[in-house]
Design an enzyme around this catalytic site. Structure first.
Site, PDB file in Angstrom:
ATOM      1  N   HIS A 193       0.873  -1.165   0.000  1.00 49.34           N
ATOM      2  CA  HIS A 193       0.000   0.000   0.000  1.00 49.34           C
ATOM      3  C   HIS A 193       0.922   1.230   0.000  1.00 49.34           C
ATOM      4  O   HIS A 193       2.040   1.163   0.497  1.00 49.34           O
ATOM      5  CB  HIS A 193      -0.817  -0.051   1.302  1.00 49.34           C
ATOM      6  CG  HIS A 193      -1.892   0.970   1.406  1.00 49.34           C
ATOM      7  ND1 HIS A 193      -1.654   2.259   1.818  1.00 49.34           N
ATOM      8  CD2 HIS A 193      -3.216   0.887   1.175  1.00 49.34           C
ATOM      9  CE1 HIS A 193      -2.802   2.920   1.830  1.00 49.34           C
ATOM     10  NE2 HIS A 193      -3.757   2.120   1.439  1.00 49.34           N
TER      11      HIS A 193
ATOM     12  N   ASP B 269       3.383  -4.386   8.029  1.00 45.42           N
ATOM     13  CA  ASP B 269       2.133  -3.629   7.980  1.00 45.42           C
ATOM     14  C   ASP B 269       1.014  -4.662   8.117  1.00 45.42           C
ATOM     15  O   ASP B 269       0.730  -5.408   7.188  1.00 45.42           O
ATOM     16  CB  ASP B 269       2.061  -2.877   6.643  1.00 45.42           C
ATOM     17  CG  ASP B 269       0.674  -2.296   6.352  1.00 45.42           C
ATOM     18  OD1 ASP B 269      -0.266  -2.542   7.143  1.00 45.42           O
ATOM     19  OD2 ASP B 269       0.539  -1.605   5.330  1.00 45.42           O
TER      20      ASP B 269
ATOM     21  N   LYS C 137      -9.984  -1.411  11.037  1.00 39.68           N
ATOM     22  CA  LYS C 137     -10.088  -2.576  10.165  1.00 39.68           C
ATOM     23  C   LYS C 137     -10.336  -3.849  10.968  1.00 39.68           C
ATOM     24  O   LYS C 137     -10.390  -4.950  10.413  1.00 39.68           O
ATOM     25  CB  LYS C 137      -8.831  -2.708   9.309  1.00 39.68           C
ATOM     26  CG  LYS C 137      -8.702  -1.594   8.263  1.00 39.68           C
ATOM     27  CD  LYS C 137      -7.586  -1.884   7.297  1.00 39.68           C
ATOM     28  CE  LYS C 137      -7.053  -0.658   6.585  1.00 39.68           C
ATOM     29  NZ  LYS C 137      -7.933  -0.111   5.570  1.00 39.68           N
TER      30      LYS C 137
ATOM     31  N   CYS D 121      -4.798   2.458  -3.671  1.00 38.44           N
ATOM     32  CA  CYS D 121      -3.548   3.034  -3.164  1.00 38.44           C
ATOM     33  C   CYS D 121      -2.375   2.074  -3.348  1.00 38.44           C
ATOM     34  O   CYS D 121      -1.484   2.003  -2.499  1.00 38.44           O
ATOM     35  CB  CYS D 121      -3.679   3.487  -1.703  1.00 38.44           C
ATOM     36  SG  CYS D 121      -4.878   4.791  -1.492  1.00 38.44           S
TER      37      CYS D 121
END
Lengths: 412, 148
Positions: free
Chosen positions: A129, A206, A232, A370
């Site tokens: 990302h 991440d 999330k 993204c």
């Protein structure tokens, strides 16, 4: 799927815990398939926010009054819940941030500032990302360092055999996601960490797309840094976590200056507070941090394995249904993936598809997610992406299938 | 402007009237898609990076020129619904004095129930295109004034 039970999980009940799902969009019952962007929130999380603001709103850590103590205790109990959630060895290793992006920027700005020098190399994966690419590009530009990319194969999996050649004496850190947001690929992070550590290279993971699906044990993984967001994982927006190994965090300079992160300040100098407060300057996002505990409890109540079981069934069903649509190609067919289907339809722009599905009350994500370099790798401007959570149903996937077929007919 | 020529406002009203015939959303979108497909092809020489308006989801190319002191637009997009909307904007804005375009209020998109396409998000190039159309009109207006 509503009404069915998986290992004691009553899915009708789960759905009822999410008030937002019970509504019509453009005159149709909402189908929410944009869970990789953000998940919906269970009542417990919403109630926790309301409860904080309506009964014990106070600033934390410094107050001596009752409300301040209550708020501080709740705030710190989330820290402990998160520690247990990812099996960190100490709450000192759990830093509250505003999200995954800030967590990664924090590491780039502090650890990176100290440890990256001219000519050094930073490795990121081709699946990243922008949040796990741009901070490193900025750091590299400042320091005169180089960013190298782990390549991706046609299925959307990392080509790990290239990693050994990519790592050199100059490599300082590898930054990669646990799960790809655009394709759903689960990366073999344990293997990457092992290879990296054998060459004295640090690893930042991440975990934004992984936390709600996969079991995470930062000690077992031996991750140096692990970043993720509350929103999330059925939690609030604006709250995120940076896990870092204590020894590393201790060596790092502070991120921002101000209240909370100091021990003592004179007009001439200051000394910094202990971990984790050294990295938490200013009044934190108290309400959302407190409510994050409710989302951890929500996930723990069912267990990630049961959640994954539901999601895998949805993924399998949707993969089968969508693959049968003429002209539709699924992008990202990794062997190991979470409940994300990214797809393109020949001759149809993803935005047109997204607009028409929205008219049917179906929320999917369209665009480059993204991850522009990754889309470039596939030679496409973007995809349509349906991502599933534990509250989704087979019927909703049927509606997605019908919606896509109708849209294709209109657009062709 | 001669009396026979319609103003920007009048053309907008005309578009609103056309769309008022549709009861269902799919009819409205089918019409937009049809308009998109019928939009006059933009000469490839104008499909340059310079004339491209980038959005997160779709791109729009915009060319504008002055003829007999009136401004004209040509455009294209890679997404067909956006292209349909673009064709409406081209139709509403083309063939008017730049000053009129520069000052025109655009409310027909809202009135035909497509306002979400002009919401200030980064998701499409349409908002940026509208802004660029106005900027071009202002530039041509300045050019015309300098000639007087």
């Amino acid at each position: 799927m509503s009404g069915t039970k998986i290992k004691g999980l009553d899915l009708t009940t789960i759905r009822e815990e999410f008030p937002v799902l019970d509504q019509q969009v453009n005159g149709k019952p909402l189908v929410y398939f944009d869970n990789a962007a953000t998940t919906q929130k269970p009542k417990a999380v919403i109630d926790s926010l309301v409860s904080y603001y309506s009964s014990y709103n106070a600033n934390i850590h410094r107050g001596i009054h009752t409300l301040a103590e209550k708020a501080t205790a709740a705030f710190e109990s989330t820290r402990e819940a998160i520690r247990a959630f990812i099996n960190a060895s100490s709450t000192e290793e759990i830093i509250f941030t505003k999200g995954t992006t800030e967590s990664i920027n924090l590491v780039a700005a502090t650890w990176g500032k100290e440890n990256i020098h001219k000519g050094d190399e930073i490795i990121v994966s081709g699946l990243e990302h922008h949040s796990n690419m741009v901070p490193w590009q900025i750091l590299a530009a400042e320091k005169g360092a180089i960013v190298k990319i782990i390549p991706v194969n046609a299925n959307g999996e990392l080509i790990l055999s290239d990693l050994n050649n990519l790592i050199t004496d100059k490599t300082k850190i590898i930054a990669l996601n646990h799960v790809s947001n655009a394709l759903g690929t689960i990366n073999p992070i344990a293997e990457v960490i092992k290879i990296a550590h054998s060459k004295n290279v640090k690893v930042l993971i991440d975990g934004a797309q992984a936390v709600s699906h996969l079991d995470i044990d930062v000690q077992k993984l031996d991750a140096d840094f692990y970043a993720f967001s509350g929103h999330k994982m059925y939690g609030p927006t604006g709250i995120g976590i940076l896990y870092g190994k204590k020894a590393l965090l201790e060596e790092m300079p502070p991120y921002q200056g101000g209240g909370e992160m100091i021990k003592e300040v004179t007009y001439a100098s200051c000394s910094f507070n202990e971990l984790p407060y050294k990295f938490e300057a200013g009044t934190p996002n108290i309400a959302d941090a407190i409510a994050l505990k409710a989302s951890v409890d929500f996930i723990n109540k069912f267990g990630k394995q049961a959640i994954r079981e539901v999601e895998n069934q949805l993924l399998e069903y949707a993969t089968q249904k969508l693959s049968a649509i003429p002209g539709l190609t699924i992008k990202g067919t990794a062997k190991e993936k979470v409940s994300v289907i990214s797809f393109v339809i020949e001759g149809i722009h993803h935005q047109d598809l997204g607009i028409l599905l929205d008219q049917e009350g179906i929320a999917i994500r369209t665009g480059h997610h993204c991850t522009q370099p990754l889309m470039g790798h596939f030679g496409i401007p973007g995809t349509a992406r349906a991502s599933f959570a534990v509250y989704n149903t087979f019927e909703e996937i049927d509606r997605l299938e019908a919606g896509i077929k109708k849209a294709v007919k209109m657009l062709k | 402007m001669s009396a026979a020529e319609k103003t920007v406002k009048e053309i907008q009203n005309q578009v609103v009237e056309e769309f008022s015939f549709f009861d269902e959303w799919d009819e409205k979108y089918a019409y937009l898609i049809e308009l998109g497909k019928k939009l006059e092809i933009l000469d490839p020489s104008h499909k340059t990076e310079e004339k491209k308006i980038k959005g997160c989801q779709s791109q729009v190319w915009l060319n504008s020129y002055l003829k007999d002191d009136k401004i004209y637009y040509q455009a294209d997009s890679d997404a067909v619904i956006v292209k349909g909307l673009v064709s409406l904007l081209v139709r509403v804005f083309s063939g008017h004095p730049p000053a009129e375009v520069a000052q025109a209020d655009i409310d027909f998109i809202d009135e035909i129930g497509l306002k979400q396409h002009l919401s200030p998000t980064r998701s499409n190039g349409l908002v940026s295109m509208l802004k660029q159309m106005k900027l071009d009109a202002v530039a041509f207006q300045a050019l015309l004034q300098s000639k007087q």
